[in-house]
Design an enzyme around this catalytic site. Structure first.
Site, PDB file in Angstrom:
ATOM      1  N   CYS A 134      91.130  63.815  49.658  1.00  0.00           N
ATOM      2  CA  CYS A 134      89.913  64.398  50.229  1.00  0.00           C
ATOM      3  C   CYS A 134      88.709  64.147  49.321  1.00  0.00           C
ATOM      4  O   CYS A 134      87.619  63.887  49.802  1.00  0.00           O
ATOM      5  CB  CYS A 134      90.105  65.880  50.463  1.00  0.00           C
ATOM      6  N   GLY A 136      92.068  70.142  55.953  1.00  0.00           N
ATOM      7  CA  GLY A 136      92.190  69.028  56.891  1.00  0.00           C
ATOM      8  C   GLY A 136      90.826  68.451  57.208  1.00  0.00           C
ATOM      9  O   GLY A 136      89.912  68.507  56.388  1.00  0.00           O
ATOM     10  N   SER A 137      90.702  67.928  58.423  1.00  0.00           N
ATOM     11  CA  SER A 137      89.488  67.210  58.786  1.00  0.00           C
ATOM     12  C   SER A 137      88.394  68.183  59.258  1.00  0.00           C
ATOM     13  O   SER A 137      88.676  69.316  59.650  1.00  0.00           O
ATOM     14  CB  SER A 137      89.805  66.223  59.904  1.00  0.00           C
ATOM     15  N   GLU A 150      88.944  73.766  53.710  1.00  0.00           N
ATOM     16  CA  GLU A 150      88.844  72.685  52.727  1.00  0.00           C
ATOM     17  C   GLU A 150      88.881  71.391  53.513  1.00  0.00           C
ATOM     18  O   GLU A 150      89.935  70.998  54.020  1.00  0.00           O
ATOM     19  CB  GLU A 150      90.035  72.728  51.755  1.00  0.00           C
ATOM     20  N   LYS A 185     102.011  76.087  58.747  1.00  0.00           N
ATOM     21  CA  LYS A 185     102.212  74.980  59.693  1.00  0.00           C
ATOM     22  C   LYS A 185     101.919  73.694  58.941  1.00  0.00           C
ATOM     23  O   LYS A 185     100.769  73.337  58.712  1.00  0.00           O
ATOM     24  CB  LYS A 185     101.267  75.137  60.888  1.00  0.00           C
ATOM     25  N   GLY A 242      88.782  71.683  61.410  1.00  0.00           N
ATOM     26  CA  GLY A 242      88.282  72.892  60.754  1.00  0.00           C
ATOM     27  C   GLY A 242      87.375  73.682  61.676  1.00  0.00           C
ATOM     28  O   GLY A 242      87.465  74.913  61.796  1.00  0.00           O
ATOM     29  N   GLU A 289      84.084  59.513  56.375  1.00  0.00           N
ATOM     30  CA  GLU A 289      85.311  59.440  55.579  1.00  0.00           C
ATOM     31  C   GLU A 289      86.266  58.436  56.227  1.00  0.00           C
ATOM     32  O   GLU A 289      86.514  58.496  57.422  1.00  0.00           O
ATOM     33  CB  GLU A 289      85.964  60.831  55.555  1.00  0.00           C
TER      34      GLU A 289
HETATM   35  P1  NAP Z   1      93.757  67.110  60.460  1.00  0.00           P
HETATM   36  O1  NAP Z   1      93.970  66.165  61.567  1.00  0.00           O
HETATM   37  O2  NAP Z   1      92.561  67.969  60.471  1.00  0.00           O
HETATM   38  O3  NAP Z   1      95.090  67.999  60.383  1.00  0.00           O
HETATM   39  C1  NAP Z   1      95.250  69.030  59.463  1.00  0.00           C
HETATM   40  C2  NAP Z   1      96.193  70.064  60.040  1.00  0.00           C
HETATM   41  O4  NAP Z   1      95.624  70.622  61.222  1.00  0.00           O
HETATM   42  C3  NAP Z   1      97.545  69.487  60.459  1.00  0.00           C
HETATM   43  O5  NAP Z   1      98.553  70.412  60.202  1.00  0.00           O
HETATM   44  C4  NAP Z   1      97.337  69.277  61.937  1.00  0.00           C
HETATM   45  O6  NAP Z   1      98.513  69.222  62.700  1.00  0.00           O
HETATM   46  C5  NAP Z   1      96.510  70.479  62.314  1.00  0.00           C
HETATM   47  N1  NAP Z   1      95.795  70.254  63.564  1.00  0.00           N
HETATM   48  C6  NAP Z   1      95.391  69.071  64.109  1.00  0.00           C
HETATM   49  N2  NAP Z   1      94.790  69.266  65.289  1.00  0.00           N
HETATM   50  C7  NAP Z   1      94.816  70.600  65.518  1.00  0.00           C
HETATM   51  C8  NAP Z   1      94.367  71.428  66.591  1.00  0.00           C
HETATM   52  N3  NAP Z   1      93.777  70.907  67.684  1.00  0.00           N
HETATM   53  N4  NAP Z   1      94.545  72.755  66.491  1.00  0.00           N
HETATM   54  C9  NAP Z   1      95.172  73.283  65.411  1.00  0.00           C
HETATM   55  N5  NAP Z   1      95.634  72.558  64.398  1.00  0.00           N
HETATM   56  C10 NAP Z   1      95.453  71.223  64.433  1.00  0.00           C
HETATM   57  O7  NAP Z   1      93.724  66.378  59.062  1.00  0.00           O
HETATM   58  P2  NAP Z   1      94.723  65.259  58.525  1.00  0.00           P
HETATM   59  O8  NAP Z   1      94.406  63.992  59.210  1.00  0.00           O
HETATM   60  O9  NAP Z   1      96.111  65.766  58.533  1.00  0.00           O
HETATM   61  O10 NAP Z   1      94.291  65.203  56.983  1.00  0.00           O
HETATM   62  C11 NAP Z   1      93.250  64.454  56.524  1.00  0.00           C
HETATM   63  C12 NAP Z   1      91.994  65.286  56.359  1.00  0.00           C
HETATM   64  O11 NAP Z   1      92.231  66.383  55.465  1.00  0.00           O
HETATM   65  C13 NAP Z   1      90.879  64.500  55.720  1.00  0.00           C
HETATM   66  O12 NAP Z   1      89.677  64.778  56.367  1.00  0.00           O
HETATM   67  C14 NAP Z   1      90.857  65.024  54.287  1.00  0.00           C
HETATM   68  O13 NAP Z   1      89.648  64.847  53.618  1.00  0.00           O
HETATM   69  C15 NAP Z   1      91.187  66.439  54.488  1.00  0.00           C
HETATM   70  N6  NAP Z   1      91.645  67.053  53.230  1.00  0.00           N
HETATM   71  C16 NAP Z   1      90.833  67.959  52.554  1.00  0.00           C
HETATM   72  C17 NAP Z   1      91.249  68.511  51.358  1.00  0.00           C
HETATM   73  C18 NAP Z   1      90.409  69.498  50.595  1.00  0.00           C
HETATM   74  O14 NAP Z   1      90.956  70.223  49.768  1.00  0.00           O
HETATM   75  N7  NAP Z   1      89.113  69.568  50.812  1.00  0.00           N
HETATM   76  C19 NAP Z   1      92.486  68.156  50.825  1.00  0.00           C
HETATM   77  C20 NAP Z   1      93.270  67.230  51.515  1.00  0.00           C
HETATM   78  C21 NAP Z   1      92.837  66.697  52.722  1.00  0.00           C
HETATM   79  P3  NAP Z   1      99.103  67.752  63.132  1.00  0.00           P
HETATM   80  O15 NAP Z   1      99.734  67.249  61.902  1.00  0.00           O
HETATM   81  O16 NAP Z   1     100.057  68.022  64.212  1.00  0.00           O
HETATM   82  O17 NAP Z   1      97.948  66.913  63.577  1.00  0.00           O
END
Ligand code: NAP
Ligand code: MG
Length: 482
Positions: free
Chosen positions: A285, A227-228, A250, A174, A232, A385
């Site tokens: 991230c 993701g966030s 992650e 996804k 997570g 963050e």
């Molecule tokens: P996010 O809001 O957590 O979204 C990540 C994924 O989860 C997306 O595909 C999102 O879909 C999905 N998602 C969102 N809400 C959900 C829910 N209620 N139930 C199931 N899935 C859901 O994160 P983001 O804003 O896209 O990315 C930024 C974050 O990723 C930052 O915190 C960053 O630090 C982190 N990150 C970490 C790493 C690492 O390797 N540690 C690498 C890159 C990024 P939608 O797109 O539809 O919201």
């Protein structure tokens, strides 16, 4: 351009026909309408993935055969470099030069790396008496759900897919709603490379819909999430409320760049700090989003970072090959980042430079590189963050305080240390709580080094052979020899 879901080897619209717009933050225009996958589409994709897994033409194939397919996929990605880079840059606002030079080649390299590695991974024979032979083998988990963010769509997708597929799993991916296009293009190349129908499925859609359905699915064996932090945690909840599937996370970070008074080359540190926070507009991230600097060198370092940022990171059109700083992912995200800076300023923080919206392309989501200093170390700008081009400056009186400030965070993804004393480097590197510690550099890595977080930054590791642990389970086979 592919805009439908990819399920069981075919592009198909969402079961209920719904779509959503994917927008280019370069200029705010709609690129395409994309299939809005929901629970029914996830069901179909998981069923196809399960059928493919049971069929066994991938899961039980000779690992060398799976490896050849992944190496072929890497070659196809290189052949389609311009197309993939164009899609990635348009969908995310990344500079096209980075998409061509970094995102696509790194993602391709990841597939090749696991393809080359997987037929060199051995099992074990346990020590037993002569009356038994006990084999310990790694087997695939079955159906893996991968959920990824928008900041490096292709690279992070490859970090999940390559080890999961190499190990013999089937995958349902996804992608993020802001950046679904490169994963949809990748699915076609994977099929061309020889990934059998149903082994790789891509269901674009919203997190609350497709993401949640995948997280709660009873026939998904594992979720690999990037993701966030809050989302997570949701995946852990989904797992607990359904089949208790494995979840690796992650998550985000607030990674410190610790610069001690004996740092050998302040200009090198300043440039690494600039790249570490302003590359990809800070949407990384492990971005080095906090500088913890010794008072003796604070003014000189800050002045050098400011100068380097002003010279190097000028918001510009992502489609111009010379651009270094492109757009943020969306206008909403840009406004969120600006709002955080403004709230901090209202609470007593000092914006040293930047904090402004830019408009190199009308309608786009651009921001100038920002340095900010907050007297209150509990200010959210210091602890949370931001995920934008915003660098927080913290000043330490001595090395012990620098270590204490650096570790004063819930996160633990990465940290960097600048010092010319090898004993200080060794001592502090051991005590910095982070999954990666860089000494006198930033962001150096290879496919051979694991990447992931301590504490709130998650658990599980991407990259390296260790990532295979997240996509396999151990089987003991005890053979009686009596
Ligand atoms: P996010 O809001 O957590 O979204 C990540 C994924 O989860 C997306 O595909 C999102 O879909 C999905 N998602 C969102 N809400 C959900 C829910 N209620 N139930 C199931 N899935 C859901 O994160 P983001 O804003 O896209 O990315 C930024 C974050 O990723 C930052 O915190 C960053 O630090 C982190 N990150 C970490 C790493 C690492 O390797 N540690 C690498 C890159 C990024 P939608 O797109 O539809 O919201
Ligand atoms: Mg987009």
């Amino acid at each position: 351009m592919r805009t439908d879901a990819f399920i069981d080897g075919r592009y198909v619209p969402a079961a209920d026909g719904r779509t959503f717009a994917t927008v280019s933050p370069r200029d705010g225009t709609e690129i395409a309408q994309v299939a809005r996958g929901g629970a029914e589409d996830i069901d179909r994709a998981v069923a196809a993935a399960r059928r493919a897994f049971e069929r066994g033409d991938w899961a039980y194939a000779d690992p060398a055969a799976r490896g050849r397919v992944l190496v072929r996929l890497a070659a196809l990605m290189a052949e389609h470099l311009d197309e993939l880079a164009g899609i990635e840059a348009t969908d995310t606002g990344h500079p096209i030069g980075d998409a061509r030079g970094v995102d696509v080649p790194n993602a391709a390299r990841c597939f090749a790396w696991y393809g080359e590695a997987i037929d060199k991974v051995y099992g074990e024979i346990a020590p037993t008496g002569a009356d038994a032979l006990a084999l310990i083998a790694r087997e695939p988990l079955g159906v893996v759900g991968a959920v990824v963010p928008w900041n490096y769509p292709l690279i992070i997708t490859a970090w999940k897919l390559a080890p999961a597929l190499a190990a013999g799993n089937s995958v349902v991916l996804k992608p993020a709603e802001q950046s679904p296009l490169s994963a949809l293009a990748l699915a076609e190349l994977a099929a061309q490379a020889g990934v059998p129908d149903g082994v790789l499925n891509v269901v674009p859609g919203y997190g609350e819909e497709a993401g949640q359905a995948l997280g709660r699915h009873y026939d998904v064996d594992k979720i690999a999430f990037t993701g966030s932090v809050p989302v997570g945690r949701l995946f852990q909840r989904y797992a607990g409320e359904s089949n208790g599937k494995a979840v690796s996370l992650e998550l985000g970070g607030k990674s410190p760049q610790v610069v001690l008074a004996d740092a050998a080359d302040l200009q090198a540190a300043a440039e690494a700090i600039g790249w570490g926070i302003f590359y990809n507009a800070g949407q990384t991230c492990h971005a080095g989003s906090r500088v913890v600097v010794a008072r003796a060198v604070r003014d000189e370092l800050v002045e050098r970072v400011e100068r380097f940022a002003a010279e190097t990171f000028v918001p510009a059109d992502p489609m111009d090959p010379d651009t270094v700083l492109g757009a943020l992912i969306s206008t909403e995200h840009l406004e969120g980042v600006m709002g955080r800076v403004q709230r901090a300023a209202g609470a007593g923080a000092r914006v040293l430079v930047g904090g402004e919206r830019a408009e190199p392309v009308p309608g786009g989501a651009y921001m100038t590189p920002t340095l900010i200093e907050a007297p209150d170390r509990r200010d959210p700008i210091v602890t949370e963050e931001v995920f934008g081009p915003v660098l927080v400056i913290q000043t330490a009186e001595d090395t012990n305080q620098a270590l204490e400030l650096a570790n004063d965070t819930r996160y633990g993804l990465a940290a960097a240390l600048w010092t010319s004393d090898v004993r200080t480097a060794g001592r502090l590197a051991r005590r910095l709580r982070a999954g990666t510690v860089w000494v006198n550099t930033f962001d150096a890595s290879s496919m051979a080094t694991p990447f992931g977080g301590f504490r709130d930054s998650g658990h599980g590791r991407d990259r390296s052979l260790h990532a295979l642990e997240a996509y396999t389970q151990l089987k003991t086979t005890w053979i009686s020899l009596t």
